[in-house]
Design a protein around this motif. Sequence first.
Motif, PDB file in Angstrom:
ATOM      1  N   PHE A   1      22.802  17.696 -12.147  1.00  0.00           N
ATOM      2  CA  PHE A   1      21.785  18.245 -12.930  1.00  0.00           C
ATOM      3  C   PHE A   1      21.856  17.630 -14.226  1.00  0.00           C
ATOM      4  CE2 PHE A   1      23.926  21.297 -10.102  1.00  0.00           C
ATOM      5  CZ  PHE A   1      22.910  22.247  -9.791  1.00  0.00           C
ATOM      6  N   ASP A   2      20.620  17.894 -14.986  1.00  0.00           N
ATOM      7  CA  ASP A   2      20.417  17.480 -16.357  1.00  0.00           C
ATOM      8  C   ASP A   2      21.048  18.682 -17.252  1.00  0.00           C
ATOM      9  OD1 ASP A   2      19.020  15.435 -15.501  1.00  0.00           O
ATOM     10  OD2 ASP A   2      16.833  16.598 -15.876  1.00  0.00           O
ATOM     11  N   GLU A   3      21.795  18.029 -18.414  1.00  0.00           N
ATOM     12  CA  GLU A   3      22.417  18.903 -19.364  1.00  0.00           C
ATOM     13  C   GLU A   3      21.413  20.033 -19.962  1.00  0.00           C
ATOM     14  OE1 GLU A   3      25.623  18.273 -22.692  1.00  0.00           O
ATOM     15  OE2 GLU A   3      23.937  16.839 -22.980  1.00  0.00           O
ATOM     16  N   GLY A   4      21.943  21.078 -19.942  1.00  0.00           N
ATOM     17  CA  GLY A   4      21.135  22.377 -20.074  1.00  0.00           C
ATOM     18  C   GLY A   4      20.404  23.087 -19.093  1.00  0.00           C
TER      19      GLY A   4
ATOM     20  N   LYS B   1      23.070  26.872 -18.212  1.00  0.00           N
ATOM     21  CA  LYS B   1      22.913  26.033 -19.296  1.00  0.00           C
ATOM     22  C   LYS B   1      24.172  25.123 -19.441  1.00  0.00           C
ATOM     23  CE  LYS B   1      19.868  29.007 -21.782  1.00  0.00           C
ATOM     24  NZ  LYS B   1      18.655  28.432 -21.369  1.00  0.00           N
ATOM     25  N   ILE B   2      24.387  24.093 -18.165  1.00  0.00           N
ATOM     26  CA  ILE B   2      25.322  23.400 -18.134  1.00  0.00           C
ATOM     27  C   ILE B   2      25.554  22.343 -18.957  1.00  0.00           C
ATOM     28  CG2 ILE B   2      24.405  21.882 -16.567  1.00  0.00           C
ATOM     29  CD1 ILE B   2      27.357  21.756 -15.035  1.00  0.00           C
ATOM     30  N   ASN B   3      26.780  22.026 -19.537  1.00  0.00           N
ATOM     31  CA  ASN B   3      26.795  20.906 -20.510  1.00  0.00           C
ATOM     32  C   ASN B   3      27.759  19.613 -19.837  1.00  0.00           C
ATOM     33  OD1 ASN B   3      29.821  21.080 -21.590  1.00  0.00           O
ATOM     34  ND2 ASN B   3      28.859  23.214 -22.133  1.00  0.00           N
ATOM     35  N   ARG B   4      27.811  18.808 -20.545  1.00  0.00           N
ATOM     36  CA  ARG B   4      28.563  17.480 -20.058  1.00  0.00           C
ATOM     37  C   ARG B   4      30.111  17.883 -19.846  1.00  0.00           C
ATOM     38  NH1 ARG B   4      26.835  13.986 -25.042  1.00  0.00           N
ATOM     39  NH2 ARG B   4      25.043  15.117 -24.869  1.00  0.00           N
ATOM     40  N   THR B   5      30.624  18.667 -20.720  1.00  0.00           N
ATOM     41  CA  THR B   5      32.156  18.837 -20.618  1.00  0.00           C
ATOM     42  C   THR B   5      32.355  19.592 -19.299  1.00  0.00           C
ATOM     43  OG1 THR B   5      31.800  20.904 -21.959  1.00  0.00           O
ATOM     44  CG2 THR B   5      32.367  19.036 -22.920  1.00  0.00           C
ATOM     45  N   GLN B   6      31.240  20.269 -18.536  1.00  0.00           N
ATOM     46  CA  GLN B   6      31.707  20.901 -17.549  1.00  0.00           C
ATOM     47  C   GLN B   6      31.550  20.345 -16.168  1.00  0.00           C
ATOM     48  OE1 GLN B   6      28.692  23.951 -18.734  1.00  0.00           O
ATOM     49  NE2 GLN B   6      30.159  25.316 -18.424  1.00  0.00           N
ATOM     50  N   ALA B   7      31.165  19.002 -16.296  1.00  0.00           N
ATOM     51  CA  ALA B   7      30.913  18.089 -14.963  1.00  0.00           C
ATOM     52  C   ALA B   7      32.457  17.879 -14.400  1.00  0.00           C
ATOM     53  CB  ALA B   7      30.540  16.755 -15.444  1.00  0.00           C
ATOM     54  N   GLY B   8      32.723  17.830 -13.038  1.00  0.00           N
ATOM     55  CA  GLY B   8      33.900  17.403 -12.437  1.00  0.00           C
ATOM     56  C   GLY B   8      33.924  18.137 -11.059  1.00  0.00           C
ATOM     57  N   ILE B   9      35.080  18.368 -10.905  1.00  0.00           N
ATOM     58  CA  ILE B   9      35.306  18.796  -9.403  1.00  0.00           C
ATOM     59  C   ILE B   9      35.872  20.248  -9.182  1.00  0.00           C
ATOM     60  CG2 ILE B   9      36.365  18.573  -7.003  1.00  0.00           C
ATOM     61  CD1 ILE B   9      36.551  15.551  -7.773  1.00  0.00           C
ATOM     62  N   TYR B  10      35.248  21.052  -8.750  1.00  0.00           N
ATOM     63  CA  TYR B  10      35.480  22.624  -8.674  1.00  0.00           C
ATOM     64  C   TYR B  10      35.907  22.845  -7.186  1.00  0.00           C
ATOM     65  CZ  TYR B  10      32.771  22.919 -12.990  1.00  0.00           C
ATOM     66  OH  TYR B  10      32.299  22.917 -14.309  1.00  0.00           O
ATOM     67  N   LEU B  11      37.266  23.669  -7.188  1.00  0.00           N
ATOM     68  CA  LEU B  11      37.731  24.257  -6.059  1.00  0.00           C
ATOM     69  C   LEU B  11      37.872  25.624  -5.891  1.00  0.00           C
ATOM     70  CD1 LEU B  11      40.721  21.921  -6.006  1.00  0.00           C
ATOM     71  CD2 LEU B  11      38.650  21.469  -4.846  1.00  0.00           C
ATOM     72  N   CYS B  12      37.407  26.307  -4.930  1.00  0.00           N
ATOM     73  CA  CYS B  12      37.734  27.805  -4.543  1.00  0.00           C
ATOM     74  C   CYS B  12      38.874  28.138  -3.539  1.00  0.00           C
ATOM     75  CB  CYS B  12      36.576  28.295  -3.530  1.00  0.00           C
ATOM     76  SG  CYS B  12      36.451  29.872  -3.383  1.00  0.00           S
TER      77      CYS B  12
ATOM     78  N   VAL C   1      26.558  15.923 -14.355  1.00  0.00           N
ATOM     79  CA  VAL C   1      25.746  16.112 -15.455  1.00  0.00           C
ATOM     80  C   VAL C   1      25.029  14.892 -15.997  1.00  0.00           C
ATOM     81  CG1 VAL C   1      25.336  17.583 -17.765  1.00  0.00           C
ATOM     82  CG2 VAL C   1      27.085  18.175 -15.780  1.00  0.00           C
ATOM     83  N   ARG C   2      23.643  14.772 -16.030  1.00  0.00           N
ATOM     84  CA  ARG C   2      23.037  13.644 -16.627  1.00  0.00           C
ATOM     85  C   ARG C   2      22.611  14.202 -18.145  1.00  0.00           C
ATOM     86  NH1 ARG C   2      18.675  12.565 -12.007  1.00  0.00           N
ATOM     87  NH2 ARG C   2      17.993  14.624 -12.899  1.00  0.00           N
ATOM     88  N   TYR C   3      22.739  13.244 -18.954  1.00  0.00           N
ATOM     89  CA  TYR C   3      22.460  13.355 -20.404  1.00  0.00           C
ATOM     90  C   TYR C   3      21.952  12.157 -21.147  1.00  0.00           C
ATOM     91  CZ  TYR C   3      27.248  12.140 -21.272  1.00  0.00           C
ATOM     92  OH  TYR C   3      28.414  11.469 -21.276  1.00  0.00           O
ATOM     93  N   GLY C   4      21.152  12.242 -22.084  1.00  0.00           N
ATOM     94  CA  GLY C   4      20.713  11.202 -22.737  1.00  0.00           C
ATOM     95  C   GLY C   4      21.790  10.568 -23.716  1.00  0.00           C
ATOM     96  N   PRO C   5      21.419   9.388 -24.339  1.00  0.00           N
ATOM     97  CA  PRO C   5      22.180   8.703 -25.114  1.00  0.00           C
ATOM     98  C   PRO C   5      22.747   9.132 -26.370  1.00  0.00           C
ATOM     99  CG  PRO C   5      20.031   7.823 -25.518  1.00  0.00           C
ATOM    100  CD  PRO C   5      20.219   8.958 -24.314  1.00  0.00           C
ATOM    101  N   GLU C   6      23.946   9.288 -26.590  1.00  0.00           N
ATOM    102  CA  GLU C   6      24.670   9.941 -27.961  1.00  0.00           C
ATOM    103  C   GLU C   6      23.883   9.183 -29.163  1.00  0.00           C
ATOM    104  OE1 GLU C   6      26.406  12.710 -28.022  1.00  0.00           O
ATOM    105  OE2 GLU C   6      26.428  13.109 -26.188  1.00  0.00           O
TER     106      GLU C   6
END
Length: 407
Positions: free
Chosen positions: A33-36, A73-84, A102-107
């Motif tokens: 997903f894209d950030e946001g 509204k996902i942000n880059r810090t929420q990227a990773g592996i989720y387990l149920c 999570v994809r996002y533009g240059p800082e």
Amino acid sequence: MLCVSQWCLFWCVLFTDGPNQVILSPNRTSFTFDEGDDVPDVTCEADCQPDCCLMWITPTGQVKSNGILRLPKINRTQAGIYLCNASNDVGNMVSDGVTINVRYGPEKVTISPNKTEYVVNEGEHVHDINCSAEYGPSLVVLSPNKTEYVIKEHESLPDISCNATCKPKCVGTWTIDTGEFVSDDILSFPTIKRNQSGSYRCNISNSVSSMISTYVSVIVTYGAEIRDITIDGENFTIPENVEKRLICEIDGVPKPYGRLFHNEKEKLSSINPIVTVMVPLCNDTGNYTCAAENSEGKANQTKELFVLCSPRPVVGLLPKIAVGNDSILEINVIFFSYPQPKISWTFSVNGSNEIVKSNDTIGIYQHVSSIYITDMKTSQYGMYVLQVTNGIPNDFKHTFEVLPQRK
């Protein structure tokens, strides 16, 4: 649930079962997903009896206590592996990992040379101007891609590295769940010890931002051990008729199963700790052995318990004994006593007392004292007195009246 009725009889059988499959909907294990963006809900379900508790575990180890993964509204810090995780009283099961990218533009955009204005004459050469961007990590990659390791103590844990695509280059540091620093980019235990069990995470960062990996669980197994056998913190010489708790502490991974024996007879079995409450009697004296076993090994330890007790016969004693003239007089008395007793026999007749020699067999807490007279004579009929002392209050004394046997 199966229910059957017949005539006036009704009975019901309830089957229990843990989860045997965790189902994800949608049935995908990777999203980008894209950030946001709003992430569509991901649900997990499991067939269990009783119903399972469903929990999502985030890459940072946080727990969301329902079966729906919702990330608006996902942000880059929420990227990773989720387990149920699905669990009930019978068992538990973890789903396949759901990877959220999570994809996002240059800082930060950097111009080199760092100038915003050039003045040149027409026809002259303008020096090259470079434009570059800096960015932080968007996903922490573990290699090997595993989140749990079960390894025997003193064996080697395979090196685990963490990496991410960053500019400038990221640096990783491993910490254990207590927050203590463990190592840099590579988590390595050449000869692992039991106190190194735990959950580890890699924090990867550069000057732009940072990200934390999912937890990596390291379980160190070792054989069953006996930590200690105690009796209410005292030594193993205790008074009679005073309630005590005998405790055996065992250890090991996987959790060992323990058993407690008294003189090789099993008294109790349980997991750690093994506790037996006793009001000790004299015959509770003896060897107490604690044994423990798991899939990695077994161990046992023995301690000897002594119960302080005044002398007393094991069975009731007769007050009178009839013996024929010229016959054999034999008296055997079995009695308890701890500590070891002092034993005396006397013969009393017409006011005079004589010491009678006895044959004594002294054990730890059970003893035997005997007198043996061959060819009984008239002068040997009378009172035979047994007296036993051991320093514990209530000495034991018993009188046998030996009479001629009627013909």
